[in-house]
Design a protein around this motif. Structure first.
Motif, PDB file in Angstrom:
ATOM      1  N   ALA A  58     -16.108 -35.364 -21.022  1.00  0.00           N
ATOM      2  CA  ALA A  58     -16.690 -34.759 -22.227  1.00  0.00           C
ATOM      3  C   ALA A  58     -15.590 -34.388 -23.213  1.00  0.00           C
ATOM      4  CB  ALA A  58     -17.509 -33.533 -21.848  1.00  0.00           C
ATOM      5  N   LEU A  59     -14.490 -33.851 -22.713  1.00  0.00           N
ATOM      6  CA  LEU A  59     -13.364 -33.507 -23.594  1.00  0.00           C
ATOM      7  C   LEU A  59     -12.746 -34.749 -24.223  1.00  0.00           C
ATOM      8  CD1 LEU A  59     -11.696 -30.787 -21.362  1.00  0.00           C
ATOM      9  CD2 LEU A  59     -12.561 -30.405 -23.678  1.00  0.00           C
ATOM     10  N   ALA A  60     -12.769 -35.858 -23.491  1.00  0.00           N
ATOM     11  CA  ALA A  60     -12.151 -37.084 -23.988  1.00  0.00           C
ATOM     12  C   ALA A  60     -12.888 -37.686 -25.172  1.00  0.00           C
ATOM     13  CB  ALA A  60     -12.056 -38.116 -22.854  1.00  0.00           C
ATOM     14  N   ARG A  61     -14.046 -37.169 -25.510  1.00  0.00           N
ATOM     15  CA  ARG A  61     -14.733 -37.614 -26.725  1.00  0.00           C
ATOM     16  C   ARG A  61     -14.136 -36.974 -27.975  1.00  0.00           C
ATOM     17  NH1 ARG A  61     -19.065 -40.528 -25.277  1.00  0.00           N
ATOM     18  NH2 ARG A  61     -19.860 -40.254 -23.149  1.00  0.00           N
ATOM     19  N   HIS A  62     -13.281 -35.979 -27.784  1.00  0.00           N
ATOM     20  CA  HIS A  62     -12.680 -35.267 -28.905  1.00  0.00           C
ATOM     21  C   HIS A  62     -11.161 -35.160 -28.810  1.00  0.00           C
ATOM     22  CE1 HIS A  62     -16.798 -34.019 -29.817  1.00  0.00           C
ATOM     23  NE2 HIS A  62     -16.899 -33.661 -28.558  1.00  0.00           N
ATOM     24  N   PHE A  63     -10.600 -35.416 -27.635  1.00  0.00           N
ATOM     25  CA  PHE A  63      -9.174 -35.232 -27.399  1.00  0.00           C
ATOM     26  C   PHE A  63      -8.585 -36.429 -26.650  1.00  0.00           C
ATOM     27  CE2 PHE A  63     -10.920 -30.930 -27.542  1.00  0.00           C
ATOM     28  CZ  PHE A  63      -9.983 -30.219 -28.273  1.00  0.00           C
ATOM     29  N   HIS A  64      -7.274 -36.532 -26.732  1.00  0.00           N
ATOM     30  CA  HIS A  64      -6.529 -37.335 -25.765  1.00  0.00           C
ATOM     31  C   HIS A  64      -6.216 -36.398 -24.603  1.00  0.00           C
ATOM     32  CE1 HIS A  64      -2.369 -38.774 -24.335  1.00  0.00           C
ATOM     33  NE2 HIS A  64      -3.296 -39.509 -23.717  1.00  0.00           N
ATOM     34  N   VAL A  65      -6.880 -36.613 -23.470  1.00  0.00           N
ATOM     35  CA  VAL A  65      -6.837 -35.680 -22.348  1.00  0.00           C
ATOM     36  C   VAL A  65      -5.924 -36.216 -21.254  1.00  0.00           C
ATOM     37  CG1 VAL A  65      -8.191 -34.380 -20.672  1.00  0.00           C
ATOM     38  CG2 VAL A  65      -9.216 -35.026 -22.862  1.00  0.00           C
ATOM     39  N   ILE A 236     -10.087 -16.986 -22.971  1.00  0.00           N
ATOM     40  CA  ILE A 236     -10.391 -16.883 -21.552  1.00  0.00           C
ATOM     41  C   ILE A 236     -11.899 -16.930 -21.369  1.00  0.00           C
ATOM     42  CG2 ILE A 236     -10.246 -15.422 -19.494  1.00  0.00           C
ATOM     43  CD1 ILE A 236      -7.649 -14.276 -20.611  1.00  0.00           C
ATOM     44  N   ILE A 237     -12.349 -17.796 -20.459  1.00  0.00           N
ATOM     45  CA  ILE A 237     -13.771 -17.887 -20.132  1.00  0.00           C
ATOM     46  C   ILE A 237     -13.935 -17.568 -18.657  1.00  0.00           C
ATOM     47  CG2 ILE A 237     -15.836 -19.316 -20.133  1.00  0.00           C
ATOM     48  CD1 ILE A 237     -14.604 -21.097 -22.206  1.00  0.00           C
ATOM     49  N   ALA A 238     -14.914 -16.742 -18.338  1.00  0.00           N
ATOM     50  CA  ALA A 238     -15.192 -16.399 -16.944  1.00  0.00           C
ATOM     51  C   ALA A 238     -16.681 -16.244 -16.751  1.00  0.00           C
ATOM     52  CB  ALA A 238     -14.466 -15.115 -16.546  1.00  0.00           C
ATOM     53  N   GLY A 239     -17.146 -16.530 -15.539  1.00  0.00           N
ATOM     54  CA  GLY A 239     -18.534 -16.315 -15.193  1.00  0.00           C
ATOM     55  C   GLY A 239     -18.704 -14.970 -14.506  1.00  0.00           C
ATOM     56  N   ASP A 240     -19.729 -14.229 -14.881  1.00  0.00           N
ATOM     57  CA  ASP A 240     -19.874 -12.894 -14.310  1.00  0.00           C
ATOM     58  C   ASP A 240     -20.416 -12.908 -12.880  1.00  0.00           C
ATOM     59  OD1 ASP A 240     -22.568 -13.446 -14.662  1.00  0.00           O
ATOM     60  OD2 ASP A 240     -22.909 -11.866 -16.146  1.00  0.00           O
ATOM     61  N   ALA A 241     -20.744 -14.102 -12.351  1.00  0.00           N
ATOM     62  CA  ALA A 241     -21.171 -14.223 -10.959  1.00  0.00           C
ATOM     63  C   ALA A 241     -20.077 -14.853 -10.096  1.00  0.00           C
ATOM     64  CB  ALA A 241     -22.456 -15.040 -10.870  1.00  0.00           C
ATOM     65  N   ASP A 242     -18.855 -14.837 -10.585  1.00  0.00           N
ATOM     66  CA  ASP A 242     -17.721 -15.426  -9.868  1.00  0.00           C
ATOM     67  C   ASP A 242     -17.452 -14.640  -8.588  1.00  0.00           C
ATOM     68  OD1 ASP A 242     -15.237 -16.419  -9.020  1.00  0.00           O
ATOM     69  OD2 ASP A 242     -14.521 -16.702 -11.063  1.00  0.00           O
ATOM     70  N   VAL A 282     -15.670 -27.371 -23.870  1.00  0.00           N
ATOM     71  CA  VAL A 282     -15.377 -28.272 -24.994  1.00  0.00           C
ATOM     72  C   VAL A 282     -15.317 -27.493 -26.306  1.00  0.00           C
ATOM     73  CG1 VAL A 282     -16.235 -30.223 -26.345  1.00  0.00           C
ATOM     74  CG2 VAL A 282     -16.382 -30.273 -23.840  1.00  0.00           C
ATOM     75  N   GLU A 283     -16.267 -26.605 -26.528  1.00  0.00           N
ATOM     76  CA  GLU A 283     -16.301 -25.841 -27.780  1.00  0.00           C
ATOM     77  C   GLU A 283     -15.061 -24.964 -27.916  1.00  0.00           C
ATOM     78  OE1 GLU A 283     -19.101 -22.540 -30.086  1.00  0.00           O
ATOM     79  OE2 GLU A 283     -19.815 -23.506 -28.254  1.00  0.00           O
ATOM     80  N   ALA A 284     -14.667 -24.289 -26.824  1.00  0.00           N
ATOM     81  CA  ALA A 284     -13.496 -23.425 -26.874  1.00  0.00           C
ATOM     82  C   ALA A 284     -12.223 -24.228 -27.089  1.00  0.00           C
ATOM     83  CB  ALA A 284     -13.391 -22.614 -25.583  1.00  0.00           C
ATOM     84  N   ALA A 285     -12.120 -25.386 -26.453  1.00  0.00           N
ATOM     85  CA  ALA A 285     -10.937 -26.227 -26.622  1.00  0.00           C
ATOM     86  C   ALA A 285     -10.820 -26.726 -28.055  1.00  0.00           C
ATOM     87  CB  ALA A 285     -10.989 -27.406 -25.651  1.00  0.00           C
ATOM     88  N   ARG A 286     -11.937 -27.112 -28.632  1.00  0.00           N
ATOM     89  CA  ARG A 286     -11.912 -27.599 -30.015  1.00  0.00           C
ATOM     90  C   ARG A 286     -11.537 -26.484 -30.982  1.00  0.00           C
ATOM     91  NH1 ARG A 286     -17.156 -30.614 -31.632  1.00  0.00           N
ATOM     92  NH2 ARG A 286     -15.789 -31.365 -33.289  1.00  0.00           N
ATOM     93  N   ALA A 287     -12.014 -25.283 -30.698  1.00  0.00           N
ATOM     94  CA  ALA A 287     -11.659 -24.158 -31.561  1.00  0.00           C
ATOM     95  C   ALA A 287     -10.166 -23.878 -31.480  1.00  0.00           C
ATOM     96  CB  ALA A 287     -12.457 -22.927 -31.165  1.00  0.00           C
ATOM     97  N   GLN A 294     -18.382 -27.589 -35.542  1.00  0.00           N
ATOM     98  CA  GLN A 294     -19.580 -28.360 -35.842  1.00  0.00           C
ATOM     99  C   GLN A 294     -19.555 -29.658 -35.042  1.00  0.00           C
ATOM    100  OE1 GLN A 294     -22.035 -27.222 -37.762  1.00  0.00           O
ATOM    101  NE2 GLN A 294     -20.835 -25.333 -37.919  1.00  0.00           N
ATOM    102  N   ALA A 295     -20.713 -30.185 -34.701  1.00  0.00           N
ATOM    103  CA  ALA A 295     -20.795 -31.426 -33.938  1.00  0.00           C
ATOM    104  C   ALA A 295     -20.165 -32.558 -34.724  1.00  0.00           C
ATOM    105  CB  ALA A 295     -22.253 -31.751 -33.627  1.00  0.00           C
ATOM    106  N   MET A 296     -19.367 -33.358 -34.021  1.00  0.00           N
ATOM    107  CA  MET A 296     -18.734 -34.526 -34.616  1.00  0.00           C
ATOM    108  C   MET A 296     -19.095 -35.743 -33.784  1.00  0.00           C
ATOM    109  SD  MET A 296     -14.941 -33.021 -35.431  1.00  0.00           S
ATOM    110  CE  MET A 296     -14.436 -34.579 -36.170  1.00  0.00           C
ATOM    111  N   PRO A 297     -19.121 -36.943 -34.400  1.00  0.00           N
ATOM    112  CA  PRO A 297     -19.468 -38.138 -33.630  1.00  0.00           C
ATOM    113  C   PRO A 297     -18.466 -38.342 -32.506  1.00  0.00           C
ATOM    114  CG  PRO A 297     -19.479 -38.595 -35.985  1.00  0.00           C
ATOM    115  CD  PRO A 297     -18.894 -37.234 -35.807  1.00  0.00           C
ATOM    116  N   PRO A 298     -18.936 -38.644 -31.282  1.00  0.00           N
ATOM    117  CA  PRO A 298     -18.015 -38.887 -30.183  1.00  0.00           C
ATOM    118  C   PRO A 298     -17.112 -40.070 -30.473  1.00  0.00           C
ATOM    119  CG  PRO A 298     -20.321 -38.946 -29.440  1.00  0.00           C
ATOM    120  CD  PRO A 298     -20.315 -38.797 -30.928  1.00  0.00           C
ATOM    121  N   GLN A 299     -15.876 -39.987 -29.996  1.00  0.00           N
ATOM    122  CA  GLN A 299     -14.925 -41.068 -30.174  1.00  0.00           C
ATOM    123  C   GLN A 299     -14.948 -41.973 -28.943  1.00  0.00           C
ATOM    124  OE1 GLN A 299     -13.152 -41.413 -33.053  1.00  0.00           O
ATOM    125  NE2 GLN A 299     -14.445 -39.717 -33.723  1.00  0.00           N
ATOM    126  N   PRO A 300     -14.646 -43.272 -29.124  1.00  0.00           N
ATOM    127  CA  PRO A 300     -14.577 -44.154 -27.952  1.00  0.00           C
ATOM    128  C   PRO A 300     -13.498 -43.655 -26.997  1.00  0.00           C
ATOM    129  CG  PRO A 300     -14.467 -45.401 -30.009  1.00  0.00           C
ATOM    130  CD  PRO A 300     -14.332 -43.959 -30.373  1.00  0.00           C
TER     131      PRO A 300
END
Length: 321
Positions: A58-65, A236-242, A282-287, A294-300
């Motif tokens: 999913a990240l590879a649609r917006h980044f070189h991962v 930092i992202i965390a789940g409260d049921a961790d 994905v949203e946090a990485a893009r930020a 905003q949604a952008m067209p996925p890249q090959p």
């Protein structure tokens, strides 16, 4: 299907490319996608396949991962009793980032990999775009893995213990731990079928996990005293049921100490949040990359590396009778 048994035990690891740092460390990686650079760092008891099966595509649609095996894990090398600290691993992976020619990547780390990512952000803030720490362990505390795997860090006796446990205890213990990591969510079927459990539990890997666990006290003490001086952008992202890493003690407190850091709580989500809430990652990485949310067209997708894989990269063989 139980992890580490039947077909899943026979899963072969994903094809990897390698880069050797100036210090002689050989770091294994896979890469995919086009766009700004982003690095993925896995946590304890894992290899880079964890990221491949989680948010990488999913990240590879917006980044070189670029997903890496941490030093001493997967196919990445490290010497005995060296490079166990998250700070030392950050130095090695920072050198690998430079050797690969990555330009100010977003660095994403999960759990122990989150500690490594934060160390990299504090040590080389000018070389990265920011740190996205997912369920990071951030402060020293008594940990179950220190009890279970720490004794394997002792030279000679630890090696013998790791060999013996590989044939007796680990085949029963590790599948329980891998399942527990995902609670309260179930382990995804694709992960259970495709993660190379047998390869990840090799004696050498368990020794590395033991060394990492023992090194946490010193490494995270250094981190705790360094957060206030961190100059990197941090989310930092965390789940409260961790059930693995207490999000209030670790992620939330670290975010309060790090200047300008953002803490994001995911309700009802466990430790393996990067499999459950891929869109949040994905949203946090893009930020962090300074791109519009905003949604952008996925890249090959672009797949690279000496023997880097195409999609559907896992190969299975039938169990022998």
């Amino acid at each position: 299907m139980a992890p580490g048994t039947a077909r899943s035990r026979r899963a072969l690891p994903l094809g990897r490319a390698f880069v050797t740092t100036g210090g002689g460390h050989r770091v294994a990686y896979v890469e995919a996608g086009d766009g700004p650079d982003l690095v993925l760092i896995h946590g304890a008891l894992m290899t880079l396949e964890d990221m491949w099966l989680g948010p990488m595509q999913a990240l590879a649609r917006h980044f070189h991962v670029v997903a890496v095996d941490r030093p001493g894990h997967g196919a990445s090398t490290r010497g005995r009793l060296s490079a166990a600290s998250p700070w030392r691993q950050a130095e090695i992976l920072g050198d690998a980032i430079d050797a690969l020619g990555l330009r100010r990547p977003v660095v994403v780390g999960h759990s122990f990999g989150g500690a490594v990512a934060l160390s990299l952000g504090m040590g080389r803030p000018e070389r990265i775009a920011g740190v996205l720490a997912l369920a990071p362990i951030a402060f020293p505390e008594l940990r179950l893995e220190q009890v279970l795997f720490g004794p394997r860090s002792v030279p000679v006796s630890g090696d013998a213990l790791a060999q013996g446990a590989a044939a007796s205890v680990d085949p029963l213990l590790l599948p329980l731990l891998w399942r527990a990591m995902f609670l309260p969510q179930p382990m995804p079927e694709a992960f259970a079928a495709q993660f190379p459990f047998g390869w990840a539990r090799r004696p050498e890997a368990m020794i590395a996990n033991g060394e990492d666990a023992v090194a946490l006290w010193q490494g995270l003490t250094r981190s705790a005293f360094s957060y206030a001086g961190c100059r990197a952008a941090v989310h930092i992202i965390a789940g409260d049921a961790d059930l693995v890493v207490n999000p209030r003690l670790h992620g939330r407190t670290a975010a309060r100490l790090i200047p300008g850091a953002r803490f994001e709580n995911l309700e009802g989500v466990g430790h393996m949040l990067h499999h459950v809430r891929v869109e949040a990652v994905v949203e946090a990485a893009r930020a962090l990359a300074g791109r519009s949310t905003q949604a952008m067209p996925p890249q090959p997708l672009r797949f690279g590396g000496t023997d880097a894989p195409k999609p559907q990269p896992f190969v299975h063989t039938r169990d022998e009778a």
